[in-house]
Design a protein around this motif. Structure first.
Motif, PDB file in Angstrom:
ATOM      1  N   GLN A 138       1.159  -1.244   0.345  1.00  0.00           N
ATOM      2  CA  GLN A 138      -0.157  -0.081   0.003  1.00  0.00           C
ATOM      3  C   GLN A 138       0.860   1.052   0.162  1.00  0.00           C
ATOM      4  N   ALA A 139       1.901   1.001   0.082  1.00  0.00           N
ATOM      5  CA  ALA A 139       2.699   2.384   0.419  1.00  0.00           C
ATOM      6  C   ALA A 139       3.348   2.437  -0.834  1.00  0.00           C
ATOM      7  N   LEU A 140       3.982   1.501  -1.368  1.00  0.00           N
ATOM      8  CA  LEU A 140       4.437   1.426  -2.694  1.00  0.00           C
ATOM      9  C   LEU A 140       2.864   1.882  -3.932  1.00  0.00           C
ATOM     10  N   LEU A 141       2.421   1.893  -3.894  1.00  0.00           N
ATOM     11  CA  LEU A 141       1.497   1.917  -4.354  1.00  0.00           C
ATOM     12  C   LEU A 141       1.091   3.336  -4.310  1.00  0.00           C
ATOM     13  N   GLY A 142       1.101   4.139  -3.400  1.00  0.00           N
ATOM     14  CA  GLY A 142       0.766   5.154  -3.031  1.00  0.00           C
ATOM     15  C   GLY A 142       1.813   5.942  -3.317  1.00  0.00           C
ATOM     16  N   THR A 143       2.761   5.849  -3.734  1.00  0.00           N
ATOM     17  CA  THR A 143       4.352   6.266  -3.854  1.00  0.00           C
ATOM     18  C   THR A 143       3.858   6.457  -5.418  1.00  0.00           C
ATOM     19  N   TRP A 144       3.929   5.314  -5.911  1.00  0.00           N
ATOM     20  CA  TRP A 144       3.370   5.580  -7.594  1.00  0.00           C
ATOM     21  C   TRP A 144       2.655   6.083  -7.898  1.00  0.00           C
ATOM     22  N   GLN A 145       0.877   6.333  -6.950  1.00  0.00           N
ATOM     23  CA  GLN A 145       0.135   7.304  -7.381  1.00  0.00           C
ATOM     24  C   GLN A 145       0.757   8.936  -7.257  1.00  0.00           C
ATOM     25  N   HIS A 146       1.906   8.912  -6.439  1.00  0.00           N
ATOM     26  CA  HIS A 146       2.014  10.279  -6.701  1.00  0.00           C
ATOM     27  C   HIS A 146       3.281  11.003  -7.775  1.00  0.00           C
ATOM     28  N   ALA A 147       3.863   9.482  -8.229  1.00  0.00           N
ATOM     29  CA  ALA A 147       4.653  10.120  -9.398  1.00  0.00           C
ATOM     30  C   ALA A 147       3.681  10.504 -10.990  1.00  0.00           C
ATOM     31  N   GLY A 148       2.846   9.499 -10.217  1.00  0.00           N
ATOM     32  CA  GLY A 148       1.903   9.700 -11.835  1.00  0.00           C
ATOM     33  C   GLY A 148       1.116  10.790 -11.696  1.00  0.00           C
ATOM     34  N   LEU A 149       0.883  11.158 -10.613  1.00  0.00           N
ATOM     35  CA  LEU A 149      -0.326  12.335 -10.740  1.00  0.00           C
ATOM     36  C   LEU A 149      -0.197  14.150 -10.701  1.00  0.00           C
ATOM     37  N   LEU A 150       1.308  14.105  -9.422  1.00  0.00           N
ATOM     38  CA  LEU A 150       1.547  15.069  -9.305  1.00  0.00           C
ATOM     39  C   LEU A 150       1.875  16.273 -10.380  1.00  0.00           C
ATOM     40  N   PRO A 151       3.147  14.889 -11.582  1.00  0.00           N
ATOM     41  CA  PRO A 151       3.393  16.226 -12.578  1.00  0.00           C
ATOM     42  C   PRO A 151       2.145  16.924 -13.433  1.00  0.00           C
ATOM     43  N   TRP A 152       0.749  15.945 -13.493  1.00  0.00           N
ATOM     44  CA  TRP A 152      -0.457  16.111 -14.633  1.00  0.00           C
ATOM     45  C   TRP A 152      -1.052  17.224 -13.480  1.00  0.00           C
ATOM     46  N   LEU A 153      -1.223  17.090 -12.289  1.00  0.00           N
ATOM     47  CA  LEU A 153      -2.030  18.153 -11.576  1.00  0.00           C
ATOM     48  C   LEU A 153      -0.909  19.515 -11.926  1.00  0.00           C
ATOM     49  N   ALA A 154       0.216  19.079 -11.605  1.00  0.00           N
ATOM     50  CA  ALA A 154       0.744  20.398 -11.789  1.00  0.00           C
ATOM     51  C   ALA A 154       0.650  22.159 -13.130  1.00  0.00           C
ATOM     52  N   GLN A 155       0.248  20.235 -14.590  1.00  0.00           N
ATOM     53  CA  GLN A 155       0.409  21.017 -15.375  1.00  0.00           C
ATOM     54  C   GLN A 155      -1.479  22.176 -15.627  1.00  0.00           C
ATOM     55  N   VAL A 156      -2.461  21.184 -15.117  1.00  0.00           N
ATOM     56  CA  VAL A 156      -4.043  21.276 -14.545  1.00  0.00           C
ATOM     57  C   VAL A 156      -3.550  22.225 -14.151  1.00  0.00           C
ATOM     58  N   LEU A 157      -3.603  22.738 -12.937  1.00  0.00           N
ATOM     59  CA  LEU A 157      -3.331  24.354 -12.364  1.00  0.00           C
ATOM     60  C   LEU A 157      -2.119  25.246 -13.004  1.00  0.00           C
ATOM     61  N   GLY A 158      -1.455  24.960 -13.691  1.00  0.00           N
ATOM     62  CA  GLY A 158      -1.246  26.601 -14.997  1.00  0.00           C
ATOM     63  C   GLY A 158      -0.041  26.370 -14.431  1.00  0.00           C
ATOM     64  N   GLY A 159       1.321  25.112 -14.254  1.00  0.00           N
ATOM     65  CA  GLY A 159       2.774  24.779 -14.487  1.00  0.00           C
ATOM     66  C   GLY A 159       3.428  25.860 -14.037  1.00  0.00           C
ATOM     67  N   ASP A 160       4.090  26.162 -15.110  1.00  0.00           N
ATOM     68  CA  ASP A 160       4.870  27.278 -14.407  1.00  0.00           C
ATOM     69  C   ASP A 160       4.160  28.527 -14.754  1.00  0.00           C
ATOM     70  N   ALA A 161       3.419  29.167 -15.122  1.00  0.00           N
ATOM     71  CA  ALA A 161       3.115  30.180 -15.176  1.00  0.00           C
ATOM     72  C   ALA A 161       1.945  30.444 -14.423  1.00  0.00           C
ATOM     73  N   GLU A 162       1.348  30.146 -13.590  1.00  0.00           N
ATOM     74  CA  GLU A 162       1.444  30.099 -12.518  1.00  0.00           C
ATOM     75  C   GLU A 162       1.802  29.685 -11.084  1.00  0.00           C
ATOM     76  N   GLY A 163       3.465  29.162 -11.089  1.00  0.00           N
ATOM     77  CA  GLY A 163       4.409  29.258 -10.606  1.00  0.00           C
ATOM     78  C   GLY A 163       4.215  27.445  -9.334  1.00  0.00           C
ATOM     79  N   VAL A 164       3.410  26.535 -10.122  1.00  0.00           N
ATOM     80  CA  VAL A 164       3.199  25.293  -9.750  1.00  0.00           C
ATOM     81  C   VAL A 164       4.276  24.642 -10.056  1.00  0.00           C
ATOM     82  N   ALA A 165       4.812  24.356  -8.855  1.00  0.00           N
ATOM     83  CA  ALA A 165       6.180  23.659  -8.736  1.00  0.00           C
ATOM     84  C   ALA A 165       5.761  21.787  -7.680  1.00  0.00           C
ATOM     85  N   ILE A 166       6.376  21.190  -7.500  1.00  0.00           N
ATOM     86  CA  ILE A 166       6.036  19.502  -6.835  1.00  0.00           C
ATOM     87  C   ILE A 166       7.279  19.428  -5.951  1.00  0.00           C
TER      88      ILE A 166
END
Length: 368
Positions: A89-117
């Protein structure tokens, strides 16, 4: 991904394997999954936070474990901490972080909005520096988000309380305080709870305030006090091996619970708290007291359920509303039992352990 010689023994079927039956296939694939989780754990260890020092994620955990970590105490069971990080369960959570956070940052506006992960931060509480890595920082909105992947039960709890779990609140508020110390004060903190299996989500939002910062500093001050005095006397805030997953994966398990402590096996609780008549009498009293508390609470819950259950479902009243889960068909064991007996079949039996009763010492032992 690399799998070095250290992880090679954990691999399932590194050479040719004969799979001549469905049972062999099932067993081999099951072992392969276990080996894959183990290999993934070792592969990612170097990138993880210090497992034996106090990091932001440990602020809200067991205060004795936190005191050990801050004191730099030698772990009695370092292998347990590595194994804990490798739980599926810990590893699955880690992998979901790695897969989801970059896309979440992009949807929120990425560099233009100063989104960092995955931004590293440092919280300074003299004389200590506590490190951590926040999940997402949205600069334009001064919003700090932490993704929490959980199971269905924990997500249901969050849904009911509409508030983060206390350890999570301290951890992420620590990130916010670290950002404040670095010169940028967050306005919003978001705990984004995500069901690992279904993808259901609940964002919990709180404004970052001096009061919240004070709660974090007070907690760290308490950990520092125990570190400076005697970490071995700090309060245990978990229930021990066999009853607490955190204890089962603690690097100081035996130092805390005794040399006989084994992860997943209850028993050291008796050795630690004592087997004297006085200690056991106290345990009896607590068992009886908590049983009555639970019984009274259930009666109270039933009363309040009657108050609101006639209200239409999904009709908000203040912060709350109610609904009934999906009606479904399920097996009726008593009806099945009657059918089996009517047809003359022998009903399979299993041993059921008797219930535990705590009674006055003056009562005679019943005949069995």
């Amino acid at each position: 991904m690399t799998v070095d010689a250290q992880t090679a023994p954990a691999q399932a079927g590194a050479g040719a394997v004969d799979l001549d039956s469905a049972a062999q296939v099932r067993a081999h694939i099951s072992m392969a999954f276990d080996a894959a989780f183990t290999a993934a754990t070792f592969d990612g260890q170097m990138a993880r936070e210090d497992l034996f020092g106090l990091t932001m994620s440990g602020i809200g955990g067991c205060i004795r474990a936190a005191a050990y970590a801050l004191a730099g105490a030698e772990p009695s069971d370092p292998e347990l901490a590595y194994a804990y990080q490798g739980y599926p369960q810990a590893l699955l959570g880690t992998w979901q972080h790695a897969g989801l956070l970059p896309w979440l940052a992009q949807v929120l506006g990425g560099d233009a909005e100063g989104v960092a992960i995955e931004q590293r931060v440092q919280l300074r509480v003299h004389p200590d520096v506590i490190t951590g890595a926040l999940d997402l920082w949205w600069a334009r909105q001064r919003l700090l988000l932490d993704l929490k992947t959980v199971g269905e039960h924990k997500l249901s709890t969050v849904y009911r309380q509409r508030w983060p779990f206390h350890p999570h609140r301290l951890q992420v508020a620590g990130y916010a305080l670290a950002k404040h110390q670095a010169g940028t004060t967050p306005r919003w903190i978001v705990w984004a709870y995500l069901d690992r299996a279904s993808g259901d989500k609940i964002p919990v939002v709180e404004e970052f305030t001096p009061t919240l910062a004070g709660i974090v500093l007070e907690r760290i001050g308490e950990v520092q006090w125990w570190r400076d005095h005697d970490p071995d006397q700090a309060p245990r805030e978990e229930r021990g091996p066999g009853l607490s997953l955190a204890c089962d994966g603690c690097a100081w398990l035996r130092r805390c619970w005794g040399d006989d402590a084994v992860p997943g096996s209850a028993g050291p609780q008796t050795a630690v708290y004592g087997a004297t008549d006085e200690a056991v009498d106290y345990a009896y009293n607590e068992y009886k007291r908590l049983g009555k508390v639970a019984s009274d609470a259930e009666k109270e819950r039933e009363f309040w359920r009657v108050v609101f259950e006639r209200r239409p479902e999904w009709t908000p009243a203040g912060r709350w509303q109610h609904y009934t889960g999906r009606t479904r068909e399920e097996d009726d064991p008593w009806a099945a039992l009657k059918v089996l007996r009517a047809l003359g079949f022998a009903v399979p039996q299993r041993t059921k352990k008797g219930s535990l009763y705590v009674v006055p010492a003056t009562r005679h032992r019943p005949k069995k």
